[in-house]
Design a protein around this motif. Structure first.
Motif, PDB file in Angstrom:
ATOM      1  N   ARG A  47       0.894  -1.055  -0.161  1.00 25.84           N
ATOM      2  CA  ARG A  47       0.031  -0.043  -0.137  1.00 25.84           C
ATOM      3  C   ARG A  47       0.996   1.330   0.041  1.00 25.84           C
ATOM      4  O   ARG A  47       0.555   2.124  -0.592  1.00 25.84           O
ATOM      5  CB  ARG A  47      -1.025  -0.005   1.105  1.00 25.84           C
ATOM      6  CG  ARG A  47      -2.064  -0.850   1.084  1.00 25.84           C
ATOM      7  CD  ARG A  47      -3.177  -0.543   2.047  1.00 25.84           C
ATOM      8  NE  ARG A  47      -3.444   1.035   2.014  1.00 25.84           N
ATOM      9  CZ  ARG A  47      -4.473   1.678   2.526  1.00 25.84           C
ATOM     10  NH1 ARG A  47      -5.364   0.753   2.847  1.00 25.84           N
ATOM     11  NH2 ARG A  47      -4.645   2.913   2.411  1.00 25.84           N
ATOM     12  N   MET A  51       1.202   4.102  -2.966  1.00 27.55           N
ATOM     13  CA  MET A  51       0.803   5.496  -2.639  1.00 27.55           C
ATOM     14  C   MET A  51       1.990   6.543  -3.081  1.00 27.55           C
ATOM     15  O   MET A  51       1.580   7.422  -3.797  1.00 27.55           O
ATOM     16  CB  MET A  51       0.774   5.993  -1.035  1.00 27.55           C
ATOM     17  CG  MET A  51      -0.645   5.559  -0.540  1.00 27.55           C
ATOM     18  SD  MET A  51      -0.933   6.330   1.041  1.00 27.55           S
ATOM     19  CE  MET A  51      -0.961   8.016   0.830  1.00 27.55           C
ATOM     20  N   PHE A  54       0.900   7.096  -6.614  1.00 27.51           N
ATOM     21  CA  PHE A  54      -0.275   7.982  -6.727  1.00 27.51           C
ATOM     22  C   PHE A  54      -0.060   9.457  -6.282  1.00 27.51           C
ATOM     23  O   PHE A  54      -0.541  10.259  -6.927  1.00 27.51           O
ATOM     24  CB  PHE A  54      -1.477   7.409  -5.796  1.00 27.51           C
ATOM     25  CG  PHE A  54      -1.979   6.108  -6.038  1.00 27.51           C
ATOM     26  CD1 PHE A  54      -1.766   5.453  -7.460  1.00 27.51           C
ATOM     27  CD2 PHE A  54      -2.622   5.280  -5.095  1.00 27.51           C
ATOM     28  CE1 PHE A  54      -2.091   4.338  -7.697  1.00 27.51           C
ATOM     29  CE2 PHE A  54      -3.189   3.979  -5.393  1.00 27.51           C
ATOM     30  CZ  PHE A  54      -2.890   3.602  -6.871  1.00 27.51           C
ATOM     31  N   VAL A  58      -2.033  13.985  -7.177  1.00 23.58           N
ATOM     32  CA  VAL A  58      -2.790  15.000  -6.505  1.00 23.58           C
ATOM     33  C   VAL A  58      -2.143  16.230  -6.513  1.00 23.58           C
ATOM     34  O   VAL A  58      -2.846  17.322  -5.995  1.00 23.58           O
ATOM     35  CB  VAL A  58      -3.361  14.512  -5.133  1.00 23.58           C
ATOM     36  CG1 VAL A  58      -4.337  13.269  -5.163  1.00 23.58           C
ATOM     37  CG2 VAL A  58      -2.090  14.091  -4.357  1.00 23.58           C
ATOM     38  N   ILE A  59      -0.954  16.229  -6.812  1.00 27.96           N
ATOM     39  CA  ILE A  59      -0.157  17.536  -6.828  1.00 27.96           C
ATOM     40  C   ILE A  59      -0.373  18.179  -8.046  1.00 27.96           C
ATOM     41  O   ILE A  59      -0.553  17.630  -9.172  1.00 27.96           O
ATOM     42  CB  ILE A  59       1.406  17.333  -6.538  1.00 27.96           C
ATOM     43  CG1 ILE A  59       1.888  16.355  -5.549  1.00 27.96           C
ATOM     44  CG2 ILE A  59       2.446  18.415  -6.331  1.00 27.96           C
ATOM     45  CD1 ILE A  59       3.230  15.961  -5.519  1.00 27.96           C
TER      46      ILE A  59
ATOM     47  N   THR B 254      -4.793  19.224  -0.739  1.00 27.80           N
ATOM     48  CA  THR B 254      -5.020  18.065  -1.732  1.00 27.80           C
ATOM     49  C   THR B 254      -4.347  16.730  -1.173  1.00 27.80           C
ATOM     50  O   THR B 254      -4.754  15.813  -1.279  1.00 27.80           O
ATOM     51  CB  THR B 254      -4.758  18.380  -3.044  1.00 27.80           C
ATOM     52  OG1 THR B 254      -3.369  18.988  -3.242  1.00 27.80           O
ATOM     53  CG2 THR B 254      -5.539  19.225  -4.029  1.00 27.80           C
ATOM     54  N   VAL B 255      -3.040  17.102  -0.626  1.00 26.55           N
ATOM     55  CA  VAL B 255      -2.491  15.874  -0.055  1.00 26.55           C
ATOM     56  C   VAL B 255      -3.249  15.206   1.061  1.00 26.55           C
ATOM     57  O   VAL B 255      -3.488  14.047   1.258  1.00 26.55           O
ATOM     58  CB  VAL B 255      -1.019  16.242   0.056  1.00 26.55           C
ATOM     59  CG1 VAL B 255      -0.221  15.106   0.757  1.00 26.55           C
ATOM     60  CG2 VAL B 255       0.011  16.507  -1.132  1.00 26.55           C
ATOM     61  N   PHE B 258      -6.242  13.534  -0.157  1.00 22.79           N
ATOM     62  CA  PHE B 258      -5.842  12.214  -0.725  1.00 22.79           C
ATOM     63  C   PHE B 258      -5.515  11.129   0.341  1.00 22.79           C
ATOM     64  O   PHE B 258      -5.765   9.909   0.210  1.00 22.79           O
ATOM     65  CB  PHE B 258      -4.708  12.439  -1.770  1.00 22.79           C
ATOM     66  CG  PHE B 258      -4.010  11.546  -2.247  1.00 22.79           C
ATOM     67  CD1 PHE B 258      -4.770  10.470  -3.194  1.00 22.79           C
ATOM     68  CD2 PHE B 258      -2.896  10.863  -2.057  1.00 22.79           C
ATOM     69  CE1 PHE B 258      -4.350   9.239  -3.832  1.00 22.79           C
ATOM     70  CE2 PHE B 258      -2.404   9.693  -2.581  1.00 22.79           C
ATOM     71  CZ  PHE B 258      -3.145   8.868  -3.730  1.00 22.79           C
ATOM     72  N   THR B 259      -4.550  11.532   1.370  1.00 19.94           N
ATOM     73  CA  THR B 259      -4.003  10.622   2.263  1.00 19.94           C
ATOM     74  C   THR B 259      -5.237   9.931   3.165  1.00 19.94           C
ATOM     75  O   THR B 259      -5.313   8.881   3.324  1.00 19.94           O
ATOM     76  CB  THR B 259      -3.339  11.469   3.505  1.00 19.94           C
ATOM     77  OG1 THR B 259      -2.214  12.055   2.703  1.00 19.94           O
ATOM     78  CG2 THR B 259      -2.474  10.230   4.166  1.00 19.94           C
ATOM     79  N   GLN B 262      -8.110   8.368   0.125  1.00 21.51           N
ATOM     80  CA  GLN B 262      -7.501   7.760  -0.781  1.00 21.51           C
ATOM     81  C   GLN B 262      -8.447   6.873  -1.724  1.00 21.51           C
ATOM     82  O   GLN B 262      -8.502   6.737  -3.062  1.00 21.51           O
ATOM     83  CB  GLN B 262      -6.267   6.882  -0.406  1.00 21.51           C
ATOM     84  CG  GLN B 262      -5.234   6.435  -1.645  1.00 21.51           C
ATOM     85  CD  GLN B 262      -4.209   5.675  -0.974  1.00 21.51           C
ATOM     86  OE1 GLN B 262      -4.073   5.505   0.252  1.00 21.51           O
ATOM     87  NE2 GLN B 262      -3.433   5.088  -2.152  1.00 21.51           N
ATOM     88  N   PHE B 265     -10.609   8.516  -3.986  1.00 17.13           N
ATOM     89  CA  PHE B 265     -10.132   9.287  -4.848  1.00 17.13           C
ATOM     90  C   PHE B 265      -9.989   8.018  -5.854  1.00 17.13           C
ATOM     91  O   PHE B 265     -10.169   8.457  -7.260  1.00 17.13           O
ATOM     92  CB  PHE B 265      -8.631   9.812  -4.357  1.00 17.13           C
ATOM     93  CG  PHE B 265      -8.180  10.405  -5.490  1.00 17.13           C
ATOM     94  CD1 PHE B 265      -8.374  11.764  -5.570  1.00 17.13           C
ATOM     95  CD2 PHE B 265      -7.011   9.805  -6.432  1.00 17.13           C
ATOM     96  CE1 PHE B 265      -7.694  12.466  -6.551  1.00 17.13           C
ATOM     97  CE2 PHE B 265      -6.362  10.425  -7.438  1.00 17.13           C
ATOM     98  CZ  PHE B 265      -6.683  11.903  -7.578  1.00 17.13           C
TER      99      PHE B 265
END
Lengths: 241, 275
Positions: A47, A51, A54, A58-59, B254-255, B258-259, B262, B265
């Motif tokens: 996992r 990440m 991924f 998202v940046i 956004t991070v 996302f965290t 997730q 998303f």
């Protein structure tokens, strides 16, 4: 319109979009599929590793552009510093990356691909999850090795996912804008220009609204060439209901 | 599909590859705690002579006005999200559950809309906002996000709503529920997974938008974080540690999303890939 096709800057931008497209169809697709095949196995930390791939997604492209621009800086960037340390070649003899007309476009495309691979990987992983494993078991019973299993069973079954990935690659390469606008704005001398950014410059820096609109129509035309076949396919499946 | 174990050797290789993949992020973090003078004098690949663990972030936050820009990002993103999910769920409900002439045609219009390069709308939208007096207002940027993302959201929700068994709706109709009640008391709660996935994905997309911000705002004080980060250049020209520190602050929301979200998303991305 006529002026557009004799405009070298536009031709340049158009060719750059095509290079971007060719690279995107090939590299992130292959890498994303390879990564998905690896992550489809069980291993500790799966996992966390996932990440990491991924994360770039998202940046915001603006920030991705800034980060890579800092790395590419010829004098104080990470890349030349590392090269200088490893090879001992003085900084002034190392590539100028974004300052070099022959390299600048590829510098930007690599940064864009860094975001794209995770995306492709997500799509393929979802495809692998929903694969019917009975076919694979049948192949194993028939004595297919792992390579044969992949080429003759898994890859064909992932066909629909591959189509989606390729469509997304086309759309994203033709939409390319932020990375160019933020890092080089098409410089040096148009070497890294792309259609969308050229349109923006013509419209909002030079106030040639009509000319920029013509560019928009051409961009739409290129897009349609690629997506109409896909849409017809989608329409057919939808009408079968 | 069955999952196998992988060999230790492969795991080591994967670890190295993953760390290499993250180099841009490490390099950004390392740059943000240095000073430009130190970078220029000693190059990137050197032990920092002086560490500025917080100063660069502080400078970007207050002098660089990242605090203002981040607030603007939320002023744009939150209403846009609400409007988008509300409108698209209504449209999706109609398209998924009612037979009427032109249903498929309208649905395809939404699908095509998701594929268009949004840059081609730059000029018409710019003129439109000037005509209706929305230019340089938050409302313009919020409206264009809602309008443009409607295609994608309607497409995803419509396909999700088609999977709900029709008997549930029929039973409610028998009990005398009106059509609108079916929508908000039955369909909406059942669509929560899709709404959550879309919400997470769209939050990230709208938050990260740059083009509409620079096209529709004249006043830099209204910029969201993306355009704001680029505007830092005007203030700190080549002070990379500060530029990068500001960029990093701008990605925190956004991070963060996302965290913690997730799963949603990723669901959003796969839902949208035409399943």
């Amino acid at each position: 319109m006529a002026r557009l096709f004799s405009d070298n800057m536009f031709k340049n931008a158009f060719l750059n979009n095509l290079k971007w497209l060719a690279f995107f169809l090939l590299v992130p697709t292959v890498m994303g599929l390879a990564m998905a095949m690896i992550f489809n196995n069980k291993f500790p930390g799966n996992r966390v590793f996932k990440m990491a791939f991924f994360a770039p997604l998202v940046i915001s492209p603006v920030v991705v552009a800034k980060i890579w621009e800092a790395m590419y800086r010829p004098d104080t960037g990470l890349i030349n510093s590392v090269l200088n340390t490893i090879t001992g070649i003085p900084i002034k003899d190392l590539p100028g990356w974004m300052a070099d007309p022959n390299l600048v476009l590829w510098c930007i495309i690599v940064a864009a691909a860094w975001r794209q691979v995770g995306y492709v990987m997500i799509l393929y992983l979802a495809g692998l999850k929903s694969l019917d494993s009975t076919l694979l078991e049948a192949a194993t019973v028939d004595g297919a090795n792992r390579w044969q299993q992949f080429w003759n069973v898994i890859f064909p079954l992932l066909g629909p996912v591959t189509v989606v990935v390729l469509v997304i690659s086309v759309i994203d390469s033709l939409r390319a804008f932020e990375l160019v606008a933020i890092t080089t704005n098409g410089q040096p001398g148009g070497a890294s220009q792309v259609i969308a950014n050229y349109m923006y410059i013509e419209a909002f820096n030079n106030y040639n609204m009509g000319y920029a609109s013509a560019t928009a129509v051409v961009l739409l035309g290129i897009m349609l060439v690629f997506i109409i076949p896909y849409l017809i396919r989608t329409a057919r499946t939808e009408l079968e209901y | 599909m069955r999952r196998r174990q992988i060999s230790p050797l492969m795991l080591i290789g994967l670890t190295i590859f993953t760390l290499l993949w993250l180099v841009p992020i490490f390099s950004a973090l390392y740059t943000a705690v240095r000073t430009q003078g130190d970078l220029t004098a000693n190059g990137f690949f050197s032990l920092p002579r002086e560490l500025k663990l917080t100063e660069n972030f502080m400078t970007a936050w207050s002098t660089g006005k990242i605090n203002v820009y981040l607030k603007n990002s939320f002023i744009i993103t939150v209403p846009a999200l609400i409007g988008m999910l509300g409108l698209s769920s209504l449209a999706a409900f109609a398209l998924a559950r009612y037979k009427f002439r032109g249903n498929l045609l309208i649905y395809f219009m939404f699908v095509v809309g998701t594929m268009l390069p949004y840059q081609i709308l730059m000029i018409p939208v710019f003129y439109l906002t000037q005509q209706v007096g929305l230019y340089d207002q938050y409302g313009a940027v919020i409206a264009i996000h809602v309008a443009f993302q409607l295609g994608f959201c309607t497409f995803v929700l419509r396909n999700f709503m088609r999977t709900v068994p029709g008997e549930i709706l029929e039973a409610a109709r028998m009990d005398g529920a009106g059509e609108f009640r079916l929508y908000y008391q039955i369909m909406m709660p059942l669509s929560l997974p899709a709404l959550a996935a879309l919400g997470t994905l769209e939050f990230t997309w709208i938050f990260n938008d740059y083009l509409w911000a620079i096209v529709l705002f004249k006043d830099a004080n209204k910029y969201p974080a993306t355009a704001g980060v680029n505007a830092l250049k005007g203030q700190f020209i080549t002070d990379w540690p500060i530029l990068i520190a500001g960029s990093l602050i701008a990605t925190i929301p956004t991070v963060f999303v996302f965290t913690f979200l997730q799963r949603y998303f990723i669901q959003g991305l796969t839902l949208g890939s035409g399943k």
